[in-house]
Design a protein around this motif. Structure first.
Motif, short mmCIF file in Angstrom:
data_model
loop_
_atom_site.label_atom_id
_atom_site.label_comp_id
_atom_site.label_asym_id
_atom_site.label_seq_id
_atom_site.Cartn_x
_atom_site.Cartn_y
_atom_site.Cartn_z
N VAL A 27 5.03 11.84 -5.46
CA VAL A 27 4.85 10.85 -6.52
C VAL A 27 6.22 10.48 -7.07
CG1 VAL A 27 3.84 10.36 -8.79
CG2 VAL A 27 2.60 11.82 -7.16
N VAL A 28 6.43 9.20 -7.37
CA VAL A 28 7.68 8.73 -7.95
C VAL A 28 7.38 8.13 -9.33
CG1 VAL A 28 9.63 7.15 -7.75
CG2 VAL A 28 8.71 8.25 -5.70
N TRP B 95 0.81 -1.20 0.00
CA TRP B 95 0.00 0.00 0.00
C TRP B 95 0.84 1.25 0.00
CZ3 TRP B 95 -5.24 -0.38 -0.35
CH2 TRP B 95 -5.78 -1.64 -0.14
N GLY B 96 0.30 2.30 -0.65
CA GLY B 96 0.93 3.60 -0.59
C GLY B 96 -0.11 4.63 -0.19
N GLU B 97 0.21 5.51 0.72
CA GLU B 97 -0.74 6.50 1.18
C GLU B 97 -0.21 7.89 0.86
OE1 GLU B 97 -2.33 3.87 4.95
OE2 GLU B 97 -1.30 5.76 5.30
N LEU B 98 -1.07 8.72 0.32
CA LEU B 98 -0.68 10.07 -0.10
C LEU B 98 -1.55 11.09 0.61
CD1 LEU B 98 0.79 12.05 -1.98
CD2 LEU B 98 -0.97 11.58 -3.69
N PHE B 99 -0.93 11.99 1.37
CA PHE B 99 -1.64 13.07 2.05
C PHE B 99 -1.24 14.39 1.43
CE2 PHE B 99 -1.17 9.62 5.05
CZ PHE B 99 -2.43 9.50 5.62
N THR C 121 11.20 2.64 0.81
CA THR C 121 11.72 3.93 1.25
C THR C 121 10.64 5.01 1.34
OG1 THR C 121 13.73 3.33 0.05
CG2 THR C 121 13.62 5.57 0.88
N THR C 122 9.56 4.86 0.57
CA THR C 122 8.51 5.88 0.56
C THR C 122 7.15 5.24 0.34
OG1 THR C 122 7.70 7.87 -0.55
CG2 THR C 122 8.84 6.27 -1.92
#
Length: 538
Positions: free
Chosen positions: A96-97, A2-6, A129-130
């Motif tokens: 964002v990557v 999972w990736g979470e973006l705030f 890492t992110t």
């Protein structure tokens, strides 16, 4: 995973490579959030054919022009890839990557190397890492978006042209919306692969400004050039090519010749590269358009060195080559693929054997450094059609004495990609099926070709012609650093691939029969193809 973006004042988005869910929350009403976007070149091939990531730089420029904060991490030539990743992500904290993947593999049947394991290690490290969403793009992603999405665990894949598509995707991410309606974006939606056909708009806008985004010095040290792209799309009909059938379409999208030359002039002023390379899939088509660019270069007060890949033999006469020389060209890469009339027709090359012969004669008179490319084993290839190509090589391309200015590259087997005419042919012969994917390398070899005899034909010709190399010679690119050092020490002209001719001249005759075992190679290749046709995998 999972990736979470705030983001301040934006919906909270949870993104995964399995599916995407958006939670609608109160919006502050503020528009135009600036995202920190990290773009990574995952291509680690750092030999004589290392290529600066021009597509990634186009996307970087478009993303910056849209108001976002952009940094580029070029992993090519980096000795400690994970340390570079950790340091850049820790320092920049991207929202964002984006990761660019140039090629799936080296498309070499005799010495196959997949680039996907190293790309997967890069993405895995980014994930560790992110929590930022990961977007994958590049030519490899366009060839197999579903496969890349599944294998690498990315959140999104951008297919084909990335400048507008990636910026539109960033807008959706910034708003916390799913990008399911954006042309050219692939993703998992409700547990299923979802995509829309890419948008192939006009090729215009700001130049990629390679020297702004990446360090050009390592590329120049191994003889690589500053890339220039004048067009997208290809109107040729070659049966094996992905540019015209998959990636860029068959409609030519031309930049203004003035814009192209202005880009070169600006690069000279800002970065002063040693040389430029035109990286179009076919450099001299349309020829009148190409002539406009060359004439405009000649009119400018400055001088530069040029080379070009994908030069079509058709129309490559003395007058055109003289114009190229006046513009500053010192080398070119020519792609006849065969010197057999039958195979030129089968490949749908769009030119004749007379065109190929006239081009060879004109190039010989011009003394340009040239690399010639031939494919062996396409539909209808026989030992007789192979002999026609090899006879052409000995008659028109062989040099008995120096200075040597040619390299002749023979590839045995043709990489087969979905959505090409060659894939349809291979499917009809039971070599591939609808469930197969571009990630699983498949090569086409004509069943009418006696492989053992073909290997002997090629070995015999190579023993007489030191300019000729094959797929096995790619192993020696591991010595690129040494070759570049020798080139600098003795002030040899670039590109340094010309040094391979001198190495072949010394090593080829005594070592040739030790380096190649025709019987073993033929058995291995034929067994691999037979097992695949029976529905197995090697």
């Amino acid at each position: 995973m999972w990736g979470e973006l705030f983001l301040p004042g934006r919906p909270y988005a949870v993104l995964s490579h399995t599916y995407a869910i958006v939670y609608s929350v109160t919006d502050s009403g503020q528009e135009g959030d600036v995202l920190r976007v990290l773009l990574i070149n995952s291509n680690l091939r750092d030999d004589l054919f290392a290529a600066p990531p021009i597509g990634l730089c186009y996307v970087a420029g478009a993303t910056e022009a849209a108001g976002h904060e952009v940094q580029v991490l070029d992993l090519c030539f980096k000795r400690h890839v994970f340390k570079e990743l950790d340091a850049k992500i820790g320092e920049f904290s991207p929202h964002v990557v984006g990761v660019s993947i140039r090629n799936l593999d080296n498309a070499n049947m005799l010495y196959p190397v997949s680039y996907l394991p190293e790309a997967r290690r890069v993405l895995d490290r980014v994930r560790q890492t992110t929590t930022a969403p990961i977007v994958v793009g590049g030519s490899a992603a366009g060839l197999s978006p579903a496969g890349i999405l599944n294998l690498l665990g990315a959140d999104f894949v951008v297919v084909s042209d990335g400048e507008k598509t990636f910026v539109d995707l960033l807008e959706c991410i910034g708003k916390g919306e799913t990008p399911e309606n954006i042309p050219g974006v692939a993703m998992m939606l409700d547990g299923r692969f979802h995509t829309r056909s890419p948008r192939l708009g006009d090729f215009s806008g700001p130049s990629p400004d390679l020297g702004k985004w990446i360090d050009l010095r390592p590329y120049q040290n191994v003889g690589s050039s500053f890339g220039i792209q004048t067009k997208r799309g290809c109107r040729q009909r070659c049966i094996y090519c992905t540019y015209n059938q998959v990636l860029e379409g068959n409609r030519l999208r031309l930049r203004s010749p003035l814009d192209v030359v202005d880009e070169i002039e600006e690069a000279l002023r800002k970065h002063n590269p040693e040389s430029f390379e035109f990286v179009d899939s076919v450099f001299n088509d349309p020829q009148d358009y190409c002539t406009e660019i060359l004439e405009e270069i000649v009119r400018r007060p400055w001088r530069a060195r040029f080379t070009a890949m994908g030069v079509n033999p058709k129309g490559l006469d003395h007058g055109f080559l003289e114009l190229m020389k006046r513009a500053g060209f010192t080398s070119l890469m020519i792609t006849p693929e065969s010197a057999s009339p039958t195979m030129l027709e089968n490949y749908r090359k769009g030119f004749t054997i007379d065109d190929v012969i006239h081009a060879a004669e004109a190039v010989n008179r011009s003394r340009f450094m040239s690399m010639w490319f031939f494919l062996v084993g396409g539909p209808g290839e026989t030992n007789e059609t192979l002999r026609e190509s090899l006879d052409f090589t000995l008659k028109y391309l062989k040099q008995d004495r120096g200075p040597f200015f040619k390299l002749i590259n023979y590839f045995l087997g043709i990489r087969v990609y979905p959505r090409t005419r060659l894939w349809e042919i291979a499917s009809g012969e039971g070599l591939v099926c609808d469930q197969d994917d571009a990630l699983d390398p498949v090569w086409y070899l004509s069943s009418d070709l006696d492989l053992e005899q073909a290997m002997r034909q090629m070995i015999t010709t190579a023993a007489r012609c030191p300019q000729m190399i094959s797929g096995f010679d790619e192993r020696y690119l591991a010595l690129s650093g040494i070759i570049a050092f020798i080139g600098k020490l003795f002030h040899l002209n670039k590109p340094y691939w010309n040094v391979l001719t001198h190495a072949n001249r010394v090593l080829r005759k005594p070592a040739l029969r030790l380096a190649f075992n025709p019987e073993k190679i033929a058995r291995t290749l034929r067994d691999r193809l037979d097992r695949r046709r029976k529905g197995k995998r090697p």
